[in-house]
Design an enzyme around this catalytic site. Structure first.
Site, mmCIF file in Angstrom:
data_model
loop_
_atom_site.group_PDB
_atom_site.id
_atom_site.type_symbol
_atom_site.label_atom_id
_atom_site.label_comp_id
_atom_site.label_asym_id
_atom_site.label_seq_id
_atom_site.Cartn_x
_atom_site.Cartn_y
_atom_site.Cartn_z
ATOM 1 N N GLU A 100 0.867 -1.162 0.000
ATOM 2 C CA GLU A 100 0.000 0.000 0.000
ATOM 3 C C GLU A 100 0.911 1.220 0.000
ATOM 4 O O GLU A 100 1.791 1.331 0.862
ATOM 5 C CB GLU A 100 -0.880 0.023 1.261
ATOM 6 C CG GLU A 100 -1.822 1.209 1.209
ATOM 7 C CD GLU A 100 -2.694 1.380 2.442
ATOM 8 O OE1 GLU A 100 -2.500 0.658 3.429
ATOM 9 O OE2 GLU A 100 -3.558 2.272 2.399
ATOM 10 N N ARG A 320 6.652 -12.391 9.685
ATOM 11 C CA ARG A 320 6.903 -10.967 9.606
ATOM 12 C C ARG A 320 8.270 -10.693 10.216
ATOM 13 O O ARG A 320 8.595 -11.224 11.270
ATOM 14 C CB ARG A 320 5.826 -10.269 10.439
ATOM 15 C CG ARG A 320 5.441 -8.935 9.929
ATOM 16 C CD ARG A 320 4.366 -8.320 10.779
ATOM 17 N NE ARG A 320 4.467 -6.894 10.615
ATOM 18 C CZ ARG A 320 3.902 -6.224 9.611
ATOM 19 N NH1 ARG A 320 3.166 -6.840 8.732
ATOM 20 N NH2 ARG A 320 4.068 -4.925 9.514
ATOM 21 N N LYS A 330 4.720 0.733 9.137
ATOM 22 C CA LYS A 330 4.329 2.108 8.839
ATOM 23 C C LYS A 330 3.524 2.709 9.992
ATOM 24 O O LYS A 330 3.598 3.898 10.252
ATOM 25 C CB LYS A 330 3.507 2.137 7.551
ATOM 26 C CG LYS A 330 4.374 2.033 6.316
ATOM 27 C CD LYS A 330 3.533 1.949 5.066
ATOM 28 C CE LYS A 330 3.006 0.552 4.881
ATOM 29 N NZ LYS A 330 2.235 0.366 3.658
HETATM 30 P P1 ATP Z 1 2.990 -1.895 7.703
HETATM 31 O O1 ATP Z 1 2.721 -2.379 9.064
HETATM 32 O O2 ATP Z 1 4.378 -1.415 7.513
HETATM 33 O O3 ATP Z 1 1.947 -0.947 7.181
HETATM 34 P P2 ATP Z 1 1.712 -3.632 5.943
HETATM 35 O O4 ATP Z 1 1.674 -5.106 5.969
HETATM 36 O O5 ATP Z 1 0.460 -2.908 6.227
HETATM 37 O O6 ATP Z 1 2.897 -3.196 6.840
HETATM 38 P P3 ATP Z 1 1.927 -3.175 3.129
HETATM 39 O O7 ATP Z 1 2.487 -2.012 2.425
HETATM 40 O O8 ATP Z 1 0.501 -3.441 2.937
HETATM 41 O O9 ATP Z 1 2.301 -3.016 4.641
HETATM 42 O O10 ATP Z 1 2.801 -4.450 2.841
HETATM 43 C C1 ATP Z 1 3.091 -5.005 1.603
HETATM 44 C C2 ATP Z 1 3.629 -6.390 1.847
HETATM 45 O O11 ATP Z 1 4.769 -6.343 2.692
HETATM 46 C C3 ATP Z 1 2.613 -7.260 2.565
HETATM 47 O O12 ATP Z 1 2.538 -8.492 1.873
HETATM 48 C C4 ATP Z 1 3.162 -7.459 3.928
HETATM 49 O O13 ATP Z 1 2.851 -8.725 4.411
HETATM 50 C C5 ATP Z 1 4.658 -7.289 3.717
HETATM 51 N N1 ATP Z 1 5.292 -6.810 4.942
HETATM 52 C C6 ATP Z 1 5.036 -5.660 5.604
HETATM 53 N N2 ATP Z 1 5.783 -5.583 6.724
HETATM 54 C C7 ATP Z 1 6.533 -6.722 6.780
HETATM 55 C C8 ATP Z 1 7.514 -7.242 7.689
HETATM 56 N N3 ATP Z 1 7.857 -6.575 8.795
HETATM 57 N N4 ATP Z 1 8.074 -8.435 7.416
HETATM 58 C C9 ATP Z 1 7.739 -9.108 6.309
HETATM 59 N N5 ATP Z 1 6.843 -8.676 5.400
HETATM 60 C C10 ATP Z 1 6.232 -7.496 5.629
HETATM 61 MG MG MG Z 2 -1.059 -1.970 5.559
#
Ligand code: ATP
Ligand code: MG
Length: 573
Positions: A100, A320, A330
């Site tokens: 996102e 994760r 984020k």
């Molecule tokens: P955040 O908590 O940073 O917003 P999110 O999962 O909401 O993380 P996205 O931008 O939607 O962020 O993530 C895109 C992809 O990155 C998703 O498939 C998510 O699972 C993966 N991802 C995000 N943070 C991690 C992490 N700490 N370790 C592994 N994969 C991650």
């Molecule tokens: Mg997200």
């Protein structure tokens, strides 16, 4: 092999012991990691977990301890480095990374993106970059650009770049299809009422509305004539499902804000749970990889595809990435930026790619580090150490050496000859040559070296000559520029054991090093997480270009961040 019941007992006891009361969702999460096949029976697993948790939550601490003693918690061996996809054929694999654009990418995104990318490559498949941009409130073009920059820097290239928001008409079509098949309905209850109903497992009156009425309301929501229409579209699941995700989750909601790509074209936006399975299916994704916390959402993912009769991709989960005391999300990063606690997305304390890059962490080190966890689901919380070890392996053979003395103390050597020192630019790579420094008996040494010197002691100014300490001024123990150590020349031979780095006073340049430390301490922002070391560096530093990484001998690898101010960032010990 333990039964699911055993495994649930074990984690329920542990959860209750560690947190006071056990939570069924948490217990199931742990149990699934140990016994993935239990996922085939999520309903029973959840029901069993709730029963066990209820019992465990009545136990006293002593009883919990006594029972826990019968279980072992040896860490399950991770399948490290494994990038094997289930049911994958060479040439037929399609993966995607679906961020996102609501913030700058961090090292957790690097893990997800590299796993997606490397898996696709391993099977001669395709890798897609998909922006999951259906929340105009949070998303910006700036973040899209930052994500693309970050991936490119990591050496990732993509076969296609897509935006979920470009497929809104189709998504609306699928939603209508679900309304028609009575798998979705418009709910006009308040957010609180919906939340409460879901937690109590009770449906509302909207659930019973006729299909034609739902279609009419839906049209109103989409078009927003008069603007007073409000409501959401919900999936018709099962309000008393033990998996709470299935209790009529919201699929679309109204957000009236300008979208960075679509402007004001839409007001009704889909949620991740709705769009992810559909777009995965439409884009031909064969292996949809996501982090383990989505596990309970798998059931919904497949229920939506089932309702729409769309092809089902394989779901592959991985853990994760978390690093101790680092805000790798984020959700944690945005407030630090907004509140000005850090100096922007590239503040060297941050785990964002732009910060790691600025700090001198090389993409190859990040790749090695994140891929070392493979597709394993075991949770671990490494420190930065493992990444820094990888980085040092890459920097050591190529970085030029320089002397830098932090918290400098003046050293005067009486009887010293004028001498031109020939210092090697690299200890083992002779091809890098030498640098010449003129000396006349006036030097700076580091405050900590000065402090450790004893009167009468003989030591060597590295690669120059020996000196003997005559006296230290009182200030000489404190480590400020006014402090003075007086010494006398003690010849070239023999080589004493102690060697000290120095900077010739006549050509010394003022320099400073920003030293990032863990940003968080016990989960809270640590105000003292960015230190500054001030000192003198050799004149040669003036010829470095911004971005160069050198090793300050016996201090660490540092990257020149700002040439005008000779400001470096501490990269690596
Ligand atoms: P955040 O908590 O940073 O917003 P999110 O999962 O909401 O993380 P996205 O931008 O939607 O962020 O993530 C895109 C992809 O990155 C998703 O498939 C998510 O699972 C993966 N991802 C995000 N943070 C991690 C992490 N700490 N370790 C592994 N994969 C991650
Ligand atoms: Mg997200």
């Amino acid at each position: 092999m333990d039964s699911i019941e055993d495994v649930l007992w074990k984690f329920a006891l542990k959860n209750a012991h560690d947190y006071g009361t056990a939570q069924a969702n948490a217990v199931v999460g742990k149990a699934l990691a140990e016994l993935p096949e239990a996922r085939n029976n999520m309903r029973e697993t959840m029901a069993l977990a709730q029963k066990i948790v209820a019992v465990v939550n009545t136990m006293k601490k002593e009883e919990l301890e006594e029972k826990l003693a019968h279980y072992s918690f040896a860490e399950k061996k991770e399948e490290r480095g494994g990038l094997k996809l289930p049911k994958a054929e060479k040439g037929n694999v399609v993966t995607r990374f679906p961020p996102e654009p609501s913030g700058y990418p961090h090292i957790g995104h690097a893990k997800a993106a590299l796993l997606d990318y490397e898996c696709a490559r391993q099977y001669d498949g395709k890798f897609l970059l998909r922006f999951d941009d259906t929340n105009p409130e949070k998303e910006k073009q700036e973040y899209v650009d930052a994500l693309k920059d970050g991936l490119t820097w990591l050496g990732i290239s993509w076969d296609d770049e897509t935006y979920v928001s470009d497929r809104m008409p189709e998504l609306y079509g699928y939603a209508e299809q679900m309304i028609e098949s009575r798998d979705a309905y418009v709910c006009t209850c308040s957010q609180e009422k919906i939340r409460e109903g879901r937690s109590l497992g009770q449906g509302c009156d909207c659930r019973e509305r006729a299909m034609a009425e739902n279609l009419k309301l839906w049209k109103g929501l989409r078009e927003g004539e008069g603007k007073e229409e409000s409501g959401v579209l919900r999936f018709k699941g099962n309000m008393d499902d033990l998996n709470t995700v299935m209790r009529d989750p919201v699929l679309f909601r109204i957000i009236e804000k300008k979208h960075f790509r679509q402007g004001f074209k839409y007001r009704l936006w889909p949620l991740y749970d709705f769009e992810a399975p559909i777009i995965d299916s439409l884009e031909g994704v064969t292996h949809a990889m996501r982090t383990k916390e989505y596990e309970l959402r798998d059931q919904l993912y497949f229920a939506i595809l089932d309702s729409l009769k769309l092809r089902e991709p394989e779901l592959v989960e991985f853990s994760r990435l978390q690093i101790r005391n680092a805000p790798i999300s984020k959700r944690l990063l945005l407030p630090l930026i907004a509140e000005g606690k850090v100096r922007g997305w590239d503040d060297p304390r941050l785990p964002t790619l732009t910060a790691l890059r600025r700090r001198g962490i090389l993409p190859a080190a990040i790749k090695q580090f994140v891929l070392s966890f493979g597709l394993g689901k075991a949770e671990s919380e490494p420190t930065w150490e493992a990444l820094l070890v990888e980085n040092r392996k890459l920097l050591d053979p190529v970085s030029l050496r320089l002397f830098f003395v932090p918290s400098p103390v003046k050293l005067t050597v009486t009887g010293a000859p004028e001498k031109e020192a020939k210092l090697r630019r690299h200890p083992s790579d002779k091809s890098k040559g030498v640098r010449s420094v003129n000396t006349r008996g006036n030097f700076y040494i580091s405050g900590s070296d000065a402090k450790a010197l004893r009167e009468g002691e003989t030591f060597r100014l590295k690669d120059l000559y020996n000196v003997k300490i005559e006296s230290k001024s009182a200030a000489g123990t404190g480590g400020s520029t006014n402090a003075v150590v007086s010494a006398s020349y003690a010849g070239e031979q023999p080589l004493p054991e102690k060697k000290v780095q120095w900077v010739a006073a006549e050509s010394a340049l003022e320099a400073n090093v920003l030293v990032p430390r863990d940003l968080l301490r016990d989960g809270e922002y640590d105000e003292n997480s960015l230190l500054v070391d001030r000192g003198f560096v050799e004149a040669e530093a003036a010829s470095l270009t911004t971005g160069t990484i050198v090793q300050f001998e016996r201090y660490g690898f540092c990257k020149l961040d700002d040439k005008a101010r000779l400001q470096f960032i501490f990269t690596n010990p």
